[in-house]
Design a protein around this motif. Structure first.
Motif, PDB file in Angstrom:
ATOM      1  N   GLU A 138       0.788  -1.072  -0.209  1.00 44.28           N
ATOM      2  CA  GLU A 138       0.187   0.094  -0.119  1.00 44.28           C
ATOM      3  C   GLU A 138       0.920   1.248   0.055  1.00 44.28           C
ATOM      4  N   ARG A 141       2.218   1.765  -3.371  1.00 50.16           N
ATOM      5  CA  ARG A 141       1.014   2.216  -4.228  1.00 50.16           C
ATOM      6  C   ARG A 141       0.988   3.920  -4.171  1.00 50.16           C
ATOM      7  N   GLN A 142       0.973   4.226  -2.927  1.00 51.56           N
ATOM      8  CA  GLN A 142       0.978   5.619  -2.630  1.00 51.56           C
ATOM      9  C   GLN A 142       2.230   6.344  -3.027  1.00 51.56           C
ATOM     10  N   THR A 146       7.213   0.743  -8.039  1.00 51.80           N
ATOM     11  CA  THR A 146       7.154  -0.548  -8.653  1.00 51.80           C
ATOM     12  C   THR A 146       7.548  -1.623  -7.603  1.00 51.80           C
TER      13      THR A 146
END
Ligand code: 5GP
Length: 194
Positions: A138, A141-142, A146
């Motif tokens: 997470e 992602r923020q 990659t």
């Protein structure tokens, strides 16, 4: 030198049905000569992935991440665990439930240390229900980085984390995969690699 399977069998203690204690080489005392081999094995498995950074969670992930990073020659970033729920603009944050401690905590990484487009390898000591790894994913992602894979020292296959991460397309490399364990016996899923 003992193999990882041998070390787990000889030095590990199974607590209840779900927890393996390996305090003599991984979680309290650190067997650096042995863990250096663990770090080198992660390098062998992921060296073609153009890793820019290694990401882990404090505390137990740091030693292995640091030993692996010596081979990759990249920095290690460790997510800090905090009880506070305050969000800060300068950090990426995620919530993690720990089934071993039966608590939810926040993990945070400063925005300074993950830059969009970087290729990040996750490293941790154990993979159980996958909550710590999901928190790190997470944060990635923020940050817009990659995730090139996850290097795990000990995966407990009878818990759902590995399946969940692989179903999401994460390349999970676990150096020991425990199929079943109790006080008398530990059964591994496959031949050990180190
Ligand atoms: P998960 O988030 O996958 O459920 O659990 C992973 C985290 O919990 C690891 O970073 C590790 O610190 C801790 N953990 C999970 N299972 C065990 C275990 O059997 N033994 C130890 N020592 N730690 C564990």
């Amino acid at each position: 030198m003992n193999s990882l399977h041998q070390k787990i069998r000889e030095e590990g203690t199974v607590i209840g049905h779900e927890i393996l204690k390996v305090d003599s080489f991984l979680n309290h005392q650190l067997d650096i000569v042995f863990l250096d081999q663990v770090g080198r094995e992660f390098y062998e498995r992921f060296k073609d992935q153009k890793v820019d950074k290694i990401l882990t969670v404090e505390v137990s992930g740091i030693a292995i991440a640091a030993l692996a990073a010596r081979y990759f020659k990249v920095p290690v970033v460790f997510a800090k665990k905090l009880k506070s729920k305050t969000l800060h603009e300068e950090t990426y944050d995620a919530e993690v439930y720990s089934f071993t401690k039966k608590t939810t905590y926040q993990i945070k990484v400063s925005r300074k240390f993950l830059k969009e487009g970087e290729r990040v390898l996750l490293i941790d000591d154990f993979l159980a229900k996958g909550q710590a790894a999901l928190g790190l994913i997470e944060i990635c992602r923020q940050a817009g980085v990659t995730v090139v894979g996850a290097g795990i020292v000990i995966e407990k296959d009878f818990q759902e984390g590995g399946r969940m991460l692989r179903d999401q397309g994460i390349n999970v490399v676990s150096l020991a995969r425990i199929g079943t364990m109790d006080e008398t016996e530990i059964h591994f899923m496959e031949e050990g690699s180190i």
